[in-house]
Design an enzyme around this catalytic site. Structure first.
Site, PDB file in Angstrom:
ATOM      1  N   ASP A   1     -12.213   6.842   3.961  1.00  0.00           N
ATOM      2  CA  ASP A   1     -10.975   6.568   4.704  1.00  0.00           C
ATOM      3  C   ASP A   1     -10.553   5.097   4.589  1.00  0.00           C
ATOM      4  O   ASP A   1      -9.449   4.740   4.966  1.00  0.00           O
ATOM      5  CB  ASP A   1     -11.172   6.955   6.174  1.00  0.00           C
ATOM      6  CG  ASP A   1      -9.855   7.126   6.907  1.00  0.00           C
ATOM      7  OD1 ASP A   1      -8.794   7.114   6.237  1.00  0.00           O
ATOM      8  OD2 ASP A   1      -9.884   7.269   8.150  1.00  0.00           O
TER       9      ASP A   1
ATOM     10  N   LYS B   1      -9.949  12.417   8.689  1.00  0.00           N
ATOM     11  CA  LYS B   1      -9.417  11.939   9.971  1.00  0.00           C
ATOM     12  C   LYS B   1      -9.352  13.088  10.973  1.00  0.00           C
ATOM     13  O   LYS B   1      -9.001  14.198  10.618  1.00  0.00           O
ATOM     14  CB  LYS B   1      -7.996  11.384   9.769  1.00  0.00           C
ATOM     15  CG  LYS B   1      -7.964  10.022   9.107  1.00  0.00           C
ATOM     16  CD  LYS B   1      -6.568   9.454   9.123  1.00  0.00           C
ATOM     17  CE  LYS B   1      -6.520   8.121   8.395  1.00  0.00           C
ATOM     18  NZ  LYS B   1      -7.264   7.058   9.091  1.00  0.00           N
TER      19      LYS B   1
ATOM     20  N   ASP C   1       1.539   6.180   5.620  1.00  0.00           N
ATOM     21  CA  ASP C   1       0.604   5.229   5.009  1.00  0.00           C
ATOM     22  C   ASP C   1       1.141   4.616   3.707  1.00  0.00           C
ATOM     23  O   ASP C   1       0.435   3.879   3.016  1.00  0.00           O
ATOM     24  CB  ASP C   1      -0.743   5.930   4.773  1.00  0.00           C
ATOM     25  CG  ASP C   1      -1.931   4.997   4.940  1.00  0.00           C
ATOM     26  OD1 ASP C   1      -1.773   3.927   5.568  1.00  0.00           O
ATOM     27  OD2 ASP C   1      -3.024   5.333   4.437  1.00  0.00           O
TER      28      ASP C   1
ATOM     29  N   LYS D   1       0.849  -1.195   0.000  1.00  0.00           N
ATOM     30  CA  LYS D   1       0.000   0.000   0.000  1.00  0.00           C
ATOM     31  C   LYS D   1       0.883   1.242   0.000  1.00  0.00           C
ATOM     32  O   LYS D   1       1.738   1.399   0.869  1.00  0.00           O
ATOM     33  CB  LYS D   1      -0.917  -0.021   1.236  1.00  0.00           C
ATOM     34  CG  LYS D   1      -1.723   1.270   1.450  1.00  0.00           C
ATOM     35  CD  LYS D   1      -2.654   1.182   2.661  1.00  0.00           C
ATOM     36  CE  LYS D   1      -3.315   2.511   2.974  1.00  0.00           C
ATOM     37  NZ  LYS D   1      -4.176   2.467   4.176  1.00  0.00           N
TER      38      LYS D   1
ATOM     39  N   ARG E   1      -7.635  -0.496   0.889  1.00  0.00           N
ATOM     40  CA  ARG E   1      -8.193  -1.700   0.258  1.00  0.00           C
ATOM     41  C   ARG E   1      -8.615  -1.416  -1.178  1.00  0.00           C
ATOM     42  O   ARG E   1      -8.627  -2.308  -2.011  1.00  0.00           O
ATOM     43  CB  ARG E   1      -9.364  -2.219   1.106  1.00  0.00           C
ATOM     44  CG  ARG E   1     -10.469  -1.225   1.285  1.00  0.00           C
ATOM     45  CD  ARG E   1     -11.399  -1.579   2.445  1.00  0.00           C
ATOM     46  NE  ARG E   1     -10.767  -1.385   3.750  1.00  0.00           N
ATOM     47  CZ  ARG E   1     -11.323  -1.731   4.900  1.00  0.00           C
ATOM     48  NH1 ARG E   1     -12.503  -2.318   4.918  1.00  0.00           N
ATOM     49  NH2 ARG E   1     -10.700  -1.508   6.040  1.00  0.00           N
TER      50      ARG E   1
END
Ligand code: BES
Ligand code: ZN
Ligand code: ZN
Length: 487
Positions: free
Chosen positions: A334, A264, A275, A252, A338
């Site tokens: 958010d 967030k 991230d 990712k 995926r």
């Protein structure tokens, strides 16, 4: 840091670090240290306790190693990490230590393992992300320049282990740099550029740009990227070091996760430059493969973009069609990791037919809640693959823990007005959050043997430990390299 191998303690170095196991003879130690042991000021049975003294005017540290039978290779990494930190604290440049030689006579570990884990412990502990300090401050922040390790047997295998450990630790520290670096620097284009630096005889780099992705129908990746001013990238690093089908490692690569319109809150958004830690680990794994000449075919895949809130950003309630044709309702902007992985996994399988796919992702806050910062989650239906990864996790101490991928959970991501939803549609929606994230990903893999690693807690830590400073950890690199090497 330069690591030298010596036959005895190197009195040229600034500090002498003596390891001491419970029940060891203390006669080699300075007399006041012997006295300190006798009076239990330092207890050799308590791993990590230290006692500082002088030996003929030279600084000297006694490091308790605990019981020899309990001592593992990770204790070796930790012990050397403690030594590095202690000498750094003294603001000195170098040390010599006998810790490894105390083990080489025990015959419990191979010379190569001792070399490898020594280098890991030393170099990982010596890491600091200091580039943004002012000149003055940076000068105060010491790193160790030279270490003399006492090792008595024939040193060729030990030396080889050291070399492997150096490659591995340098690559881990490279990931730490990429993850610690602010998101305004480490953009999708920056990581694409880093990937291209690896291109050579064994590594081919292929990049899909926005236009290519539009043509191919990689709409879930494009959907996440649509709120950002920066163009997304899908980078493939094709490493051919052996025969047979690829093992794909898919990371990712959200270079900043604002959450999108499901923004967030404060206390959660600040760390979201991290991230992309999965993608960075993939990049570094390919780097190690090329440097060590791993005899396998490995495909590194990095779906790269930001998750932002520009006026073209996707909205909660939008429905997108993934590369594999499945439709997805965006229940929460958010849950973007995926989405980018969905297209990356499906496209990779379609175009490259890998035998195995392993993805690494800072996927869910739920994983941090469940497992904390010390161990990542692993899930999937291929028990053998998971067992192989778990073994590599234990040996490297880049730990993973299997979460139950129950049949009962497999429909939790089913959609109401679309094939799937990107958040769970059962119960309150957040239950078993890490597992349902994995379930979603599983819908984008058809034939390949697949496992998903949730490194949300492991990639970036608020804690400081023996060979792991606060913030970026470089999680995943040692796990994958140990897995590929069968160490
Ligand atoms: N990047 C985050 C997960 C994360 C959280 C990583 C904390 C590292 C530390 C991910 O994109 C995310 O926000 N996931 C959501 C999923 C939820 C909306 C289903 C989460 O965990 O809240
Ligand atoms: Zn998110
Ligand atoms: Zn994210």
């Amino acid at each position: 840091m330069e690591i030298k191998i010596k036959k005895e303690m190197d009195k040229e170095q600034d500090v002498l670090v003596y390891g001491l196991f419970a029940d060891d003879k203390v006669t080699e130690l300075p007399s006041d240290a012997q006295e300190a042991v006798r009076r239990k000021i330092v207890d050799p049975s308590k791993f990590g306790q230290t006692y500082a003294t002088l030996l003929q005017g030279k600084k000297c540290i006694v490091l308790a190693l605990g019981k020899k039978e309990d001592f593992t290779l990770n204790h070796l990494r930790r012990a050397l990490g403690k030594a590095v930190k202690a000498v750094k604290n003294l603001k000195l440049d170098s040390f010599s230590t006998n810790v490894v030689s105390l083990l080489s006579s025990a015959n419990k570990f191979s010379a190569q393992e001792l070399g490898r884990c020594s280098a890991e412990g030393l170099l990982l502990a010596n890491y600091g992300f200091t580039k943004y300090f002012s000149e003055e401050k940076r000068k105060e922040m010491k790193s160790i320049k030279e270490v003399s390790v006492v090792y008595l047997p024939d040193s060729a295998l030990f030396q080889e282990g050291l070399r492997q450990g150096i490659v591995l630790a340098d690559a881990t520290n490279y990931v730490r740099d990429l993850v610690n670096e602010p998101a305004k620097v480490v953009t999708p284009e920056y990581l694409e550029h880093e990937a291209k630096k690896l291109a050579g005889k064994l590594v081919k780099v292929r990049v899909l740009n926005q236009k290519d992705m539009e043509k191919e129908g990689l709409n879930t990746l494009l959907g996440v990227a649509s709120g950002s001013a920066l163009p997304p990238k899908l980078v493939f690093l094709e490493y051919t070091g052996g025969k047979g089908e690829y093992t794909a490692v898919v990371g990712k690569g959200i270079t900043f996760d604002s959450g999108g319109y499901n923004l967030k809150p404060t206390k959660y958004i600040e760390d979201m430059k991290s991230d992309m830690a999965g993608a960075a680990a993939v990049l570094a794994t390919i780097k190690v493969a090329a440097e060590l000449g791993i005899k396998k075919n490995i495909l590194g895949v990095m779906p790269l973009c930001e998750n932002m809130i520009g006026s073209r950003a996707q909205k909660p309630g939008d429905i997108v069609k993934a590369y594999n044709g499945k439709t997805i309702e965006i229940g929460n902007t958010d849950a973007e990791g995926r989405l980018v992985l969905a297209d990356a996994l499906a496209y990779t399988e379609k175009k490259y037919h890998p035998e195995i796919m392993v993805d690494l992702a800072t996927l869910t806050g739920a994983c941090v809640v469940a497992l904390g910062y010390e161990i990542a989650g692993v899930m999937g239906k291929d028990d053998q693959l998971i067992a192989d990864l778990e073994k590599a996790g234990k040996r490297s101490h880049d730990l993973i823990w299997k979460l139950p991928f129950l049949e009962e959970y497999q429909d939790y991501m089913d959609g109401t007005i679309s094939d799937l939803n990107n958040i769970s549609t059962k119960g309150k929606g957040y239950e078993a959050g890490s597992i349902t994230g994995g379930v979603f990903l599983s819908k984008f893999v058809e034939k390949a043997r697949w496992a998903h690693l949730d490194i949300a807690g492991r990639a970036y830590t608020p804690l400081d430990s023996d060979y792991q400073p606060k913030y970026a950890t470089g999680a995943g690199v040692r796990l994958l390299v140990y897995y590929f090497m069968g160490w």
